[in-house]
Design a protein around this motif. Structure first.
Motif, PDB file in Angstrom:
ATOM      1  N   PHE A  74      -2.096   3.120  -6.786  1.00  0.00           N
ATOM      2  CA  PHE A  74      -0.818   2.435  -6.354  1.00  0.00           C
ATOM      3  C   PHE A  74      -0.231   1.811  -7.623  1.00  0.00           C
ATOM      4  O   PHE A  74       0.966   2.053  -7.595  1.00  0.00           O
ATOM      5  N   GLN A  77       1.781   4.355  -9.652  1.00  0.00           N
ATOM      6  CA  GLN A  77       2.837   4.801  -9.110  1.00  0.00           C
ATOM      7  C   GLN A  77       4.016   3.774  -9.041  1.00  0.00           C
ATOM      8  O   GLN A  77       5.065   4.274  -9.164  1.00  0.00           O
ATOM      9  N   MET A  78       3.786   2.876  -8.825  1.00  0.00           N
ATOM     10  CA  MET A  78       4.616   1.567  -8.919  1.00  0.00           C
ATOM     11  C   MET A  78       5.370   1.604 -10.089  1.00  0.00           C
ATOM     12  O   MET A  78       6.330   1.477 -10.474  1.00  0.00           O
ATOM     13  N   VAL A  81       7.391   4.865 -10.857  1.00  0.00           N
ATOM     14  CA  VAL A  81       8.690   4.995  -9.945  1.00  0.00           C
ATOM     15  C   VAL A  81       9.384   4.122 -10.574  1.00  0.00           C
ATOM     16  O   VAL A  81      10.948   4.319 -10.693  1.00  0.00           O
TER      17      VAL A  81
ATOM     18  N   GLU B 260       4.057   5.363   0.365  1.00  0.00           N
ATOM     19  CA  GLU B 260       3.945   4.204   0.520  1.00  0.00           C
ATOM     20  C   GLU B 260       4.892   3.535  -0.546  1.00  0.00           C
ATOM     21  O   GLU B 260       5.653   2.725  -0.454  1.00  0.00           O
ATOM     22  N   VAL B 261       4.666   4.127  -2.015  1.00  0.00           N
ATOM     23  CA  VAL B 261       5.546   3.445  -2.903  1.00  0.00           C
ATOM     24  C   VAL B 261       7.074   3.709  -2.711  1.00  0.00           C
ATOM     25  O   VAL B 261       7.730   2.922  -2.844  1.00  0.00           O
ATOM     26  N   LYS B 262       7.320   5.116  -2.297  1.00  0.00           N
ATOM     27  CA  LYS B 262       8.728   5.284  -2.176  1.00  0.00           C
ATOM     28  C   LYS B 262       9.128   4.485  -1.001  1.00  0.00           C
ATOM     29  O   LYS B 262      10.481   4.071  -1.129  1.00  0.00           O
ATOM     30  N   MET B 264       8.511   1.410  -0.469  1.00  0.00           N
ATOM     31  CA  MET B 264       8.578   0.071  -0.837  1.00  0.00           C
ATOM     32  C   MET B 264       9.559  -0.125  -1.640  1.00  0.00           C
ATOM     33  O   MET B 264      10.343  -1.229  -1.808  1.00  0.00           O
TER      34      MET B 264
END
Lengths: 262, 437
Positions: A74, A77-78, A81, B260-262, B264
């Motif tokens: 998680f 990927q944060m 992105v 989920e990240v997208k 957010m």
């Protein structure tokens, strides 16, 4: 303060220009005292070769590699992105980095999340400058020195880059000597997989000591590295063996820069 | 005419193959306990990998001595099995050396001669293998995870091969008819003399006994595979085909996390919006893996393919320096647990009944998982494209994302990444300070 030119992407953008390549400095290259020297050595070479590069500066953030290898998908990927958004906004096409972990993550794991770039490790980039005649390499103080190259896992096994750093070392007219386990069988320095940030599990020995012993078997004057984390681990290993006065641990970029007194 | 031998042979053959088929079915059922994974990419690369790595043994020979011996046993196994075809036909139809009646004597002699030479070479190689394990005691065969069963299993396989090769040669040596042809008996003619002046009747009895023991031995060996590390002789082929084709450093991005990240990051998505009717939420029940069912079927196939050679463990930096982690043990544990789950399902009419155990902690400890440097040395070392690292990573994901059970220092590192964009507690705004230092 030295006379180095380090423009940022924001500055390029303000002038309405695109750099030839983005230099991804990485966390170690930005904050670690030893690694900062590697960063500057690379900058000096890029300046000398008139490469129009830019850095993200304060807009750069951890690629997420240590989070991912720790299992925190998680957080990885944060980070990914966020970085991809910044780089895509600047329309980045080509990236060079002196950190194999950043190199691997951006090259292999960002495309699936929307970040598609041409990514080069600095040894590959310097090799390409050399091939294009934009960079010349002199042996200088390293002529005839015994140098062994420690393959970073995330450059070598992970991405099959074995030759670029070696060709650069050979260009120094140095004596490149291989360790018993090298290239695809190179032993890890012990830092990968986020081990850099924790104490090792119980064992009989630290991995960097084992690797340093393998390096010392070649009776080197210099252990060349291509990764800031390997550099730290091998430097610690050399200190542990009390060989600092005989053996130096240096990045390939530092060898090239120092040979020309850059 | 007496049909009893033919009937007995047919029964042995059918039950031998039949039992093997049931176990293959069970194996496939167990593989399907794993998650699905898309392996439809890079077809041509996959075929190439299978041809080079499994068929061509390209990674075996990276260690020349073991590699060379293995190639002999492998080639011997494949080629001598042509002879099994003749044996089966003879057994079913009551013929004797059927191929010698259809093939020209020179061709038949050449074939059998090659088999005999290979059989002798296999015998010698297997003896050397046995010595490497039991006399020279090469370190990787004596690691901690090599408990009594793995050690015995390895030796049983070697004994089996010694016996089968001996029976094949004795069968030829005591076959008066074959020896009289005097072609292809290149090794067996020397063995014939060991039996001295035996009557032709006795020769016949020895020949028949060897013949029967040889084929029955092969059927038993076939059925031994499912219970043994020797399964690799079959599974190496699919395993190299389905093995990783991407760069070794590329770990998969979890798609559920991406969504989920997208969500957010995208200001246009309303996370509280009602899901459209009939839509399935594809957030997995669990992030990462704590048991075999959470792994994908390729990882499970990896576990069944592992022949416990220990090349991975001997290259592992953590293992080399005395840590508990052994990539081979990761694979052996995965297979053992998968077998346990399979047996549980068999015992409970096709449904898994919670047994209070799982792969994590009951088989693989956290200490092992956290000792990995993700250096890929194990993946590189495996001669049949097994990826122990992917299992370690999936289990770390479970520990971190489901249990927040990372070692304290890693939690600190992750907090730093989250708050200041670097694994150390530096301010992101200072990221370019090096320029002016």
């Amino acid at each position: 303060m030295e006379n180095i030119k380090v423009p940022t992407m924001a500055e390029f953008m303000a002038e309405g220009k695109q750099p030839e390549v983005l230099f991804w400095v990485g966390c170690a290259g930005s904050f670690d005292d030893r690694a900062k020297k590697i960063t500057k050595a690379l900058v000096r070479i890029l300046n000398k070769a008139n490469v129009e590069f830019a850095v993200l500066g304060t807009e750069e953030s951890c690629t997420g590699d240590p989070a991912k290898r720790s299992g925190n998908e998680f957080l990885f990927q944060m980070q990914a992105v966020t970085n991809i958004e910044v780089m895509n906004a600047y329309e980045i096409k080509k990236i060079v980095t002196a950190c194999p972990h950043c190199f691997n993550t951006i090259k292999n794991e960002y495309p699936g999340l929307g970040g598609k770039y041409e990514v080069m490790h600095h040894t590959q980039f310097l090799k390409s400058l050399l091939d294009e005649g934009r960079l010349s390499i002199e042996g200088g103080q390293f002529k005839g020195k015994r140098i062994t190259f420690h393959d970073p896992c995330y450059l070598g096994r992970a991405n099959n880059v074995y030759e670029a750093p070696r060709e650069l070392i050979r260009k120094l007219d140095a004596e490149l000597i291989e360790m018993k386990s090298c290239k695809s069988r190179g032993l890890c320095c012990g830092a990968g997989g986020a081990q850099m940030f924790k104490e090792p599990e119980k064992g009989d020995k630290d991995i960097n000591i084992e690797r340093t012993e393998q390096a010392l078997e070649t009776k080197p004057q210099i252990i060349a590295a291509g990764c800031p984390f390997c550099n730290t681990m091998m430097t610690d290993g050399i200190k542990g063996k009390e060989k600092e006065s005989e053996v130096a641990v240096m990045d390939v970029a530092e060898l090239i820069a120092n040979a020309q007194d850059l | 005419m007496n049909y009893i031998p033919n009937i007995l042979f047919a029964i042995a053959l059918i039950s031998g193959i039949g039992y093997f088929a049931t176990n293959v079915k069970k194996l496939i059922r167990n593989l399907k306990l794993g998650r699905d994974v898309d392996v439809s990419d890079n077809k041509s690369q996959r075929w190439r990998n299978m041809a080079m790595i499994a068929l061509g043994q390209s990674k075996m020979v990276k260690r020349p001595i073991a590699g060379f011996l293995h190639v002999i046993v492998y080639v011997g196994f494949v080629i001598i099995n042509i002879e099994v075809l003749e044996i089966i036909l003879d057994g079913l139809f009551g013929t004797h050396r059927l191929f010698s009646t259809v093939l020209p004597a020179s061709v038949y002699g050449f074939l059998i001669g090659s088999f005999e030479i290979l059989a002798a070479l296999v015998f010698v190689s297997v003896i050397i293998f046995w010595m490497r394990r039991n006399i020279i005691k090469i370190k990787r065969f004596w690691s901690k995870e090599m408990t009594s069963w793995p050690k015995n299993d390895a030796n049983f396989i070697l004994y089996f091969e010694m016996v089968l090769m001996t029976l094949f040669l004795v069968m030829n040596a005591t076959d008066v008819h074959f020896q009289a042809m005097d072609t292809g008996n290149i090794i067996s003619q020397h063995i014939t003399s060991w039996f001295g002046n035996t009557s032709s009747e006795t020769f016949h009895i020895i020949e028949r006994t060897a013949w029967w023991l040889h084929i029955l031995g092969i059927l038993v060996f076939l059925n031994y595979l499912y219970f043994s590390k020797h399964l690799h002789i079959l599974l190496a082929f699919p395993n190299t085909f389905y093995g990783k084709t991407r760069p070794k450093g590329q770990f998969d991005n979890n798609e559920a996390v991406t969504k989920e990240v997208k969500m957010m990051m995208d200001p246009n998505i309303d996370p509280f919006a009602a899901q459209p009717e009939g839509s399935v939420t594809d957030t997995p029940a669990k992030f990462g893996a704590s048991d075999v069912q959470d792994l994908n079927w390729v990882q499970l196939l990896n576990a069944y393919t592992c022949t416990e050679c220990g090349r991975c463990t001997s290259e592992c930096p953590a293992n080399k320096t005395g840590k508990k982690l052994s990539p081979r043990k990761i694979m052996m544990d995965t297979r053992d647990r998968l077998e346990e789950v399979g047996k549980n399902i068999d015992a409970n009419k096709g449904m898994f009944k919670d047994d209070g155990k799982q792969l994590l902690d009951d088989y693989i400890t956290r200490e092992e998982l956290w000792a990995c440097t993700t250096c890929n040395a194990c993946v590189e070392a495996c001669p049949v494209s097994i990826d122990p690292l992917s299992i370690i990573m999936d289990m770390r994901r479970y520990l971190v994302m489901e249990q927040s059970a990372a070692p304290m220092e890693l939690n600190n590192m992750m907090t730093n990444v989250e708050n200041n964009g670097a694994p150390w507690p530096y301010n992101q705004m200072d990221r370019l300070n090096w320029k002016n230092e």
